[in-house]
Design a protein around this motif. Structure first.
Motif, mmCIF file in Angstrom:
data_model
loop_
_atom_site.group_PDB
_atom_site.id
_atom_site.type_symbol
_atom_site.label_atom_id
_atom_site.label_comp_id
_atom_site.label_asym_id
_atom_site.label_seq_id
_atom_site.Cartn_x
_atom_site.Cartn_y
_atom_site.Cartn_z
ATOM 1 N N SER A 1 44.662 -9.415 32.003
ATOM 2 C CA SER A 1 43.312 -9.940 31.854
ATOM 3 C C SER A 1 42.985 -10.321 30.425
ATOM 4 O O SER A 1 43.416 -9.686 29.475
ATOM 5 C CB SER A 1 42.303 -8.902 32.343
ATOM 6 O OG SER A 1 41.001 -9.353 32.117
ATOM 7 N N LYS B 1 38.555 -13.042 34.346
ATOM 8 C CA LYS B 1 38.813 -11.739 34.951
ATOM 9 C C LYS B 1 40.172 -11.703 35.638
ATOM 10 O O LYS B 1 40.838 -10.674 35.673
ATOM 11 C CB LYS B 1 37.715 -11.403 35.964
ATOM 12 C CG LYS B 1 36.370 -11.066 35.341
ATOM 13 C CD LYS B 1 35.341 -10.757 36.415
ATOM 14 C CE LYS B 1 33.979 -10.457 35.810
ATOM 15 N NZ LYS B 1 32.960 -10.197 36.867
ATOM 16 N N VAL C 1 40.223 -9.909 29.175
ATOM 17 C CA VAL C 1 39.166 -9.051 28.666
ATOM 18 C C VAL C 1 39.621 -8.392 27.371
ATOM 19 O O VAL C 1 38.820 -7.826 26.638
ATOM 20 C CB VAL C 1 38.757 -7.965 29.688
ATOM 21 C CG1 VAL C 1 38.131 -8.599 30.913
ATOM 22 C CG2 VAL C 1 39.946 -7.104 30.072
#
Length: 213
Positions: A39, A100, A41
């Motif tokens: 990911s 995501k 993130v």
């Protein structure tokens, strides 16, 4: 990124470029989903520069993002002539979902002097279905002044470090001379043309880690 759409939004994939003076975009939509990767993130929430700051795209940016999508920006991105706030919300939610799933990293571009969102930049992994890995736009009132170059170099450094790679490619429409020359000026190198039915439709350029400043 590069490219955008006229079909229904949620499968849209942005691909390609902008320049100091505009953006050439080309869009594709895909219904199928791929297996999630690492990911994005893990990318920094903010990447400060001298002229601009990159801030990881979030739903908090929807209104300002929508307001920066001027007629000129939409035309260069090949977005619909008129868009609603709902349209922009769907676009941003799609981008966030792709982040995501580990498909891409997306940053809003903020002008440091005004502390204002003026554009966005996307970098994504290689995908045989996607013509390019870069998408970027800046509102025409903020063209020039080194914003594009700094945004590209800051985002590229994050992409190279996170993805452990040393290069990526970008596609630019043949008619988008300004974007093409801007990318060349920043350090992109020609590697060929994208053909459609045997006809050249886009430049293919490569940017390498060694070109970072």
């Amino acid at each position: 990124m590069h490219h955008f759409l006229k079909k229904k939004k949620l499968h849209l994939t942005i691909i390609t470029l902008m320049s100091l003076t505009g953006i050439g975009v080309f869009t594709y939509k895909y219904k199928q989903k791929s297996t999630p990767q690492v990911s994005y993130v893990v990318i920094p929430e903010a990447v400060p520069g001298k002229i601009i700051t990159l801030k990881k795209l979030s739903e908090q940016h929807i209104i300002d993002y929508h307001n920066m999508l001027s007629n000129i920006v939409r035309k260069n991105l090949e977005f619909p002539r008129s868009i609603t706030l709902s349209w922009t919300i769907a676009e941003i939610k799609y981008e966030l979902e792709e982040m995501k799933r580990g498909k891409r990293m997306v940053y809003a571009i903020f002008d440091n002097k005004e502390d204002k969102l003026v554009g966005a930049i996307t970098l994504m992994d290689k995908d045989p279905r996607e013509p390019g890995q870069l998408g970027v736009w800046i509102n025409e009132h903020y063209w020039g002044g080194g914003r594009f170059q700094e945004a590209l170099h800051l985002a590229s450094r994050v992409f190279f470090d996170v993805r452990k790679t040393d290069s990526y490619i970008a596609h630019v429409r043949l008619w988008n001379k300004r974007s093409y020359h801007a990318l060349k000026k920043v350090g992109f190198k020609d590697v060929g043309f994208y053909l459609r039915d045997g006809v050249k439709t886009r430049h293919i350029l490569k940017f390498e880690r060694k070109n970072l400043k």
